[in-house]
Design an enzyme around this catalytic site. Structure first.
Site, PDB file in Angstrom:
ATOM      1  N   HIS A  43     154.724   7.001  45.483  1.00 27.94           N
ATOM      2  CA  HIS A  43     155.349   7.561  46.695  1.00 27.94           C
ATOM      3  C   HIS A  43     155.694   9.036  46.505  1.00 27.94           C
ATOM      4  CE1 HIS A  43     155.832   4.358  49.597  1.00 27.94           C
ATOM      5  NE2 HIS A  43     156.349   3.544  48.691  1.00 27.94           N
ATOM      6  N   CYS A  82     155.817  -3.203  50.582  1.00 28.82           N
ATOM      7  CA  CYS A  82     156.472  -1.900  50.641  1.00 28.82           C
ATOM      8  C   CYS A  82     157.369  -1.840  51.872  1.00 28.82           C
ATOM      9  CB  CYS A  82     155.409  -0.804  50.710  1.00 28.82           C
ATOM     10  SG  CYS A  82     156.060   0.864  50.776  1.00 28.82           S
ATOM     11  N   HIS A 134     154.590   2.003  41.534  1.00 27.05           N
ATOM     12  CA  HIS A 134     154.579   1.999  43.003  1.00 27.05           C
ATOM     13  C   HIS A 134     155.461   3.125  43.547  1.00 27.05           C
ATOM     14  CE1 HIS A 134     154.619  -0.216  46.991  1.00 27.05           C
ATOM     15  NE2 HIS A 134     155.661   0.583  47.121  1.00 27.05           N
ATOM     16  N   GLU A 135     156.670   3.244  43.008  1.00 26.11           N
ATOM     17  CA  GLU A 135     157.607   4.262  43.513  1.00 26.11           C
ATOM     18  C   GLU A 135     157.188   5.674  43.111  1.00 26.11           C
ATOM     19  OE1 GLU A 135     159.492   3.292  45.806  1.00 26.11           O
ATOM     20  OE2 GLU A 135     159.403   1.152  45.367  1.00 26.11           O
TER      21      GLU A 135
END
Length: 174
Positions: free
Chosen positions: A142, A96, A138-139
């Site tokens: 966030h 990341c 993953h994004e």
């Protein structure tokens, strides 16, 4: 276009739950372009807006082609994403831009289907598998204030915290 500062762990900003994008205007387009430039300059394949201090539900992903090059026309701009379907399970070694220098295996869905808007507010549907599916998950994490290190086992999390402290100590002495 401008390079933006990437926020690093353990900044509390990364724990912010991002808000839905409602204005699809030239400012948004500029933010997306700046995010892309920042991501490429940082040698990343994905970047969520919160990683550059923008608490908006938008992210970009630009996977390299077989020649290893990330072409701008391949960049996915994903705004206000929602999971429609998920399936399967796989382990993937993730890193990341907000947690530089640390990589670890994380369990993710093997396939995802999402609905999102593009920079012109058009609704799109995307089915993804393998690396693209991992990057999307993953994004989107966030956008919900979640980092990949939060998904580690207790043992791996302790290893990460130890490595982080050692890195911070080393940086203070440089």
């Amino acid at each position: 276009m401008a390079l933006l500062e990437i926020i690093h762990y353990p900044s509390k900003i990364l724990r912010t739950i991002s808000k839905e994008v409602v204005s699809f205007d030239s400012k948004l387009h500029q933010q997306l372009d700046d995010m892309h430039e920042t991501m490429i300059a940082s040698e990343g394949i994905g970047l969520a807006a919160i990683q550059v201090g923008l608490p908006l539900r938008m992210l970009i992903i630009n996977l390299p082609q077989e020649d290893g090059v990330q072409h701008k026309e391949d960049c996915l701009e994903i705004i206000n994403p929602k999971f429609i379907e998920t399936g399967g399970s796989m382990m993937y070694r993730e890193g990341c831009l907000s947690v530089p220098g640390f990589y670890e295996e994380v369990e993710r869905f093997e396939k995802v289907k999402i609905e999102y808007q593009n920079r012109f507010a058009e609704v799109k549907v995307l089915e993804a598998s393998e690396l693209l599916a991992v990057a999307i998950q993953h994004e989107i994490d966030h956008l919900n204030g979640v980092l990949f290190v939060d998904k580690l086992s207790i043992l791996k999390r302790k290893k990460f915290e130890k490595e982080l402290k050692e890195l911070q100590k080393k940086q203070k002495h440089e």
